[in-house]
Design a protein around this motif. Structure first.
Motif, PDB file in Angstrom:
ATOM      1  N   GLY A  37     -12.436  -5.732   7.248  1.00  0.00           N
ATOM      2  CA  GLY A  37     -11.525  -4.598   7.316  1.00  0.00           C
ATOM      3  C   GLY A  37     -11.711  -3.779   8.574  1.00  0.00           C
ATOM      4  O   GLY A  37     -11.256  -2.637   8.634  1.00  0.00           O
ATOM      5  N   THR A  38     -12.390  -4.340   9.574  1.00  0.00           N
ATOM      6  CA  THR A  38     -12.568  -3.644  10.846  1.00  0.00           C
ATOM      7  C   THR A  38     -11.646  -4.241  11.899  1.00  0.00           C
ATOM      8  O   THR A  38     -11.073  -5.309  11.718  1.00  0.00           O
ATOM      9  N   ILE A  39     -11.530  -3.532  13.022  1.00  0.00           N
ATOM     10  CA  ILE A  39     -10.605  -3.924  14.089  1.00  0.00           C
ATOM     11  C   ILE A  39     -11.408  -4.462  15.267  1.00  0.00           C
ATOM     12  O   ILE A  39     -12.266  -3.760  15.825  1.00  0.00           O
ATOM     13  N   ASP A  40     -11.150  -5.698  15.649  1.00  0.00           N
ATOM     14  CA  ASP A  40     -11.850  -6.305  16.787  1.00  0.00           C
ATOM     15  C   ASP A  40     -11.447  -5.640  18.099  1.00  0.00           C
ATOM     16  O   ASP A  40     -10.362  -5.054  18.220  1.00  0.00           O
ATOM     17  N   GLY A  41     -12.336  -5.764  19.091  1.00  0.00           N
ATOM     18  CA  GLY A  41     -11.988  -5.349  20.444  1.00  0.00           C
ATOM     19  C   GLY A  41     -12.215  -3.875  20.748  1.00  0.00           C
ATOM     20  O   GLY A  41     -11.920  -3.431  21.864  1.00  0.00           O
ATOM     21  N   ILE A  42     -12.724  -3.115  19.771  1.00  0.00           N
ATOM     22  CA  ILE A  42     -13.009  -1.696  20.001  1.00  0.00           C
ATOM     23  C   ILE A  42     -14.429  -1.400  19.527  1.00  0.00           C
ATOM     24  O   ILE A  42     -15.094  -2.255  18.943  1.00  0.00           O
ATOM     25  N   SER A  43     -14.883  -0.194  19.736  1.00  0.00           N
ATOM     26  CA  SER A  43     -16.255   0.166  19.403  1.00  0.00           C
ATOM     27  C   SER A  43     -16.428   0.453  17.915  1.00  0.00           C
ATOM     28  O   SER A  43     -15.456   0.597  17.167  1.00  0.00           O
ATOM     29  N   ARG A  81     -20.398  -4.710   9.638  1.00  0.00           N
ATOM     30  CA  ARG A  81     -18.984  -4.317   9.704  1.00  0.00           C
ATOM     31  C   ARG A  81     -18.537  -3.662   8.393  1.00  0.00           C
ATOM     32  O   ARG A  81     -17.767  -2.709   8.390  1.00  0.00           O
ATOM     33  N   LYS A  82     -19.048  -4.198   7.271  1.00  0.00           N
ATOM     34  CA  LYS A  82     -18.708  -3.584   5.983  1.00  0.00           C
ATOM     35  C   LYS A  82     -19.306  -2.180   5.892  1.00  0.00           C
ATOM     36  O   LYS A  82     -18.674  -1.265   5.351  1.00  0.00           O
ATOM     37  N   ILE A  83     -20.512  -2.000   6.425  1.00  0.00           N
ATOM     38  CA  ILE A  83     -21.137  -0.676   6.404  1.00  0.00           C
ATOM     39  C   ILE A  83     -20.338   0.299   7.270  1.00  0.00           C
ATOM     40  O   ILE A  83     -20.197   1.482   6.941  1.00  0.00           O
TER      41      ILE A  83
END
Length: 499
Positions: free
Chosen positions: A91-97, A151-153
């Motif tokens: 549920g995170t977005i690649d390419g950013i911090s 990433r889940k955290i």
């Protein structure tokens, strides 16, 4: 716990083609409670969560939020109204911090004259990570370099900053180690103590028993029963989920080892960014278990063996002729299949149909010259989906519409359809119910008995003990312990080599 319904769903019906995912389901979710939502894969749990968060529109039924009509147009619209979800898959977005993920959609909090003050955003994100006990995750780092669990955290950290009325946790704990679970549990308990509502979807019956104030059981898209706190037990939930008594002793009962001493896979002195001089072999007719803590390198080992990642040192060889595995194409030619822990991103094509997913590795097998007939595709996909009893409307159904357990069956079916002799299974039963879990264990045992081999990577110690002929434990990227199958082997025996 207040006896007040914050969110009510009434007579909700949702169809996918001829499949009725939800059929006239009504549930009240109350203030100040953790409300479990359970059922077998395909029972409608995640579909209900998707209707509540605006991912899907119901064909029938109504919803109210704090007594007022609630009809979210999208996930963002639902979030604006105080309903948020932490999902099972990425549920995170690649390419950013990391920081940009924590504050995704809220960048204006740090904007001045149209420019985002990144240092201020990083400080704020790090404060949240530190607060939840995840200070080892650095807010300034790219999210792409973080593990699946981290990433889940980060998603949990993002939820901490939301003005939440209802928080939906959909199978998230299956992706987390004990540390990650404890972070999530603290968040859930804090929200409950603040009078918020948590909808908790999980297949871990012990976890549900420990955390939930109430539980709703769904079966085949239908409401079965609500359980109060004093009624919540694993046996009761298991029986209501499947409509019959189900025992949880579904592991192998035999003590048989590998069928022969013939080696079908060799890993020789492999090192990578995480792995340190790993050597192992897998024998014909053997289930070799690989265990350890989440970041021990075991998941990377699976990718190295299949050729997705190249080691810095060392080699992987397959078959009697010791063919070197250089990439996934070589692995597939050697009849090796790989099911990733990260199912939706790496094991299936979510936006393609079941037929295409199952046939993908097998086109060389079913083509005639340069031509692949639709009849051949239909035959292969129909045969393999039937073997695994995949619940679907048709082979044209998109995989994104399937439950977690049926997605996992599709991921397995595509490699079985290609007549794979060796399977690399990374967390093969993550996020699936007891019924599908038992079916996969039975399939693994049959696969072994037919003389084929499995390398099973797992974070579940009972799964390793119950299914493996041998177990290798990794710690900090290196092999730390080896165990043969034994009725006397315990979780404590393994844990001391993991920590």
């Amino acid at each position: 716990m207040e006896d007040k319904a914050v969110l009510s769903v009434s007579n909700i019906t949702k169809n996918f083609g001829i499949v009725k995912a939800l059929n006239q389901v009504s549930i009240d979710f109350r203030s100040g409670e953790i409300h479990g939502l359970i059922g077998e894969n395909g029972s409608g749990k995640s579909t209900m969560a998707s209707v509540i968060t605006g991912v899907y529109k119901a064909e029938e039924g109504t919803m109210t939020l704090n007594g007022k009509p609630y009809q979210p147009e999208s996930v963002l619209d639902a979030a604006r109204q105080g309903i948020c979800m932490i999902v099972q898959e990425m549920g995170t977005i690649d390419g950013i911090s990391v920081a940009a993920n924590v504050f995704a959609g809220k960048e204006n909090l740090f904007a001045h004259m149209g420019i985002v003050r990144k240092k201020e955003m990083i400080r704020a994100a790090q404060n949240i990570l530190d607060e939840i006990g995840a200070s080892d995750i650095r807010a300034e780092n790219p999210i792409d370099g973080e593990s699946f669990e981290n990433r889940k955290i980060v998603e949990i950290a993002r939820a901490m900053y939301e003005e939440v009325k209802v928080m939906i946790v959909d199978e998230t704990t299956t992706a987390l180690s004990q540390k990650g679970r404890e972070i999530l549990y603290r968040l859930m308990n804090r929200l409950r103590d603040e009078g918020k509502t948590i909808i908790f979807i999980s297949h871990d019956l012990d976890e549900l028993t420990q955390l939930c104030d109430s539980v709703t059981i769904l079966r085949d898209g239908n409401f079965v029963r609500d359980l109060k706190k004093e009624e919540i037990t694993p046996d009761t939930m298991r029986k209501l989920m499947v409509g019959r008594d189900v025992q949880d002793d579904y592991y192998r009962t035999d003590q048989q080892r590998a069928l022969t001493d013939q080696v079908v896979l060799e890993v020789e002195h492999v090192s990578s960014s995480l792995l340190k001089d790993i050597s192992l072999n897998l024998k014909k007719g053997e289930i070799l278990g690989i265990g350890g803590l989440t970041d021990c390198g075991m998941h990377e080992l699976g990718k190295v063996i299949f050729g997705i990642q190249q080691p810095k040192k060392g080699n992987v060889y397959a078959g009697e002729k010791r063919i070197r595995i250089r990439n996934p194409r070589t692995a597939i030619r050697q009849k090796i299949g790989y099911v990733s822990k990260n199912r939706d991103q790496e094991s299936i094509m979510k936006l393609s149909n079941i037929r295409d997913n199952i046939c993908l590795p097998s086109y060389d097998k079913i083509k005639k010259g340069c031509y692949v007939s639709p009849k051949a595709e239909e035959g292969l996909a129909g045969k393999e989906s039937g073997k695994l009893s995949i619940k679907m409307s048709s082979l044209d159904q998109l995989c994104i519409q399937l439950s977690g357990g049926n997605k996992q069956k599709v991921a397995l079916a595509k490699w079985l359809g290609n007549d794979s002799d060796l399977l690399i299974l990374d967390c093969p039963t993550r996020g699936i119910d007891v019924g599908v879990k038992a079916a996969i264990y039975q399939l693994m045992n049959q696969y072994k008995q037919s003389g084929k081999s499995i390398l099973m990577i797992s974070e579940e110690l009972q799964e390793l003990i119950g299914m493996s002929d041998r177990i290798l434990i990794l710690k900090d990227g290196a092999l730390s312990g080896t165990f043969d199958r034994s009725p006397d082997l315990t979780e404590n025996d393994l844990i001391q080599y993991m920590i």
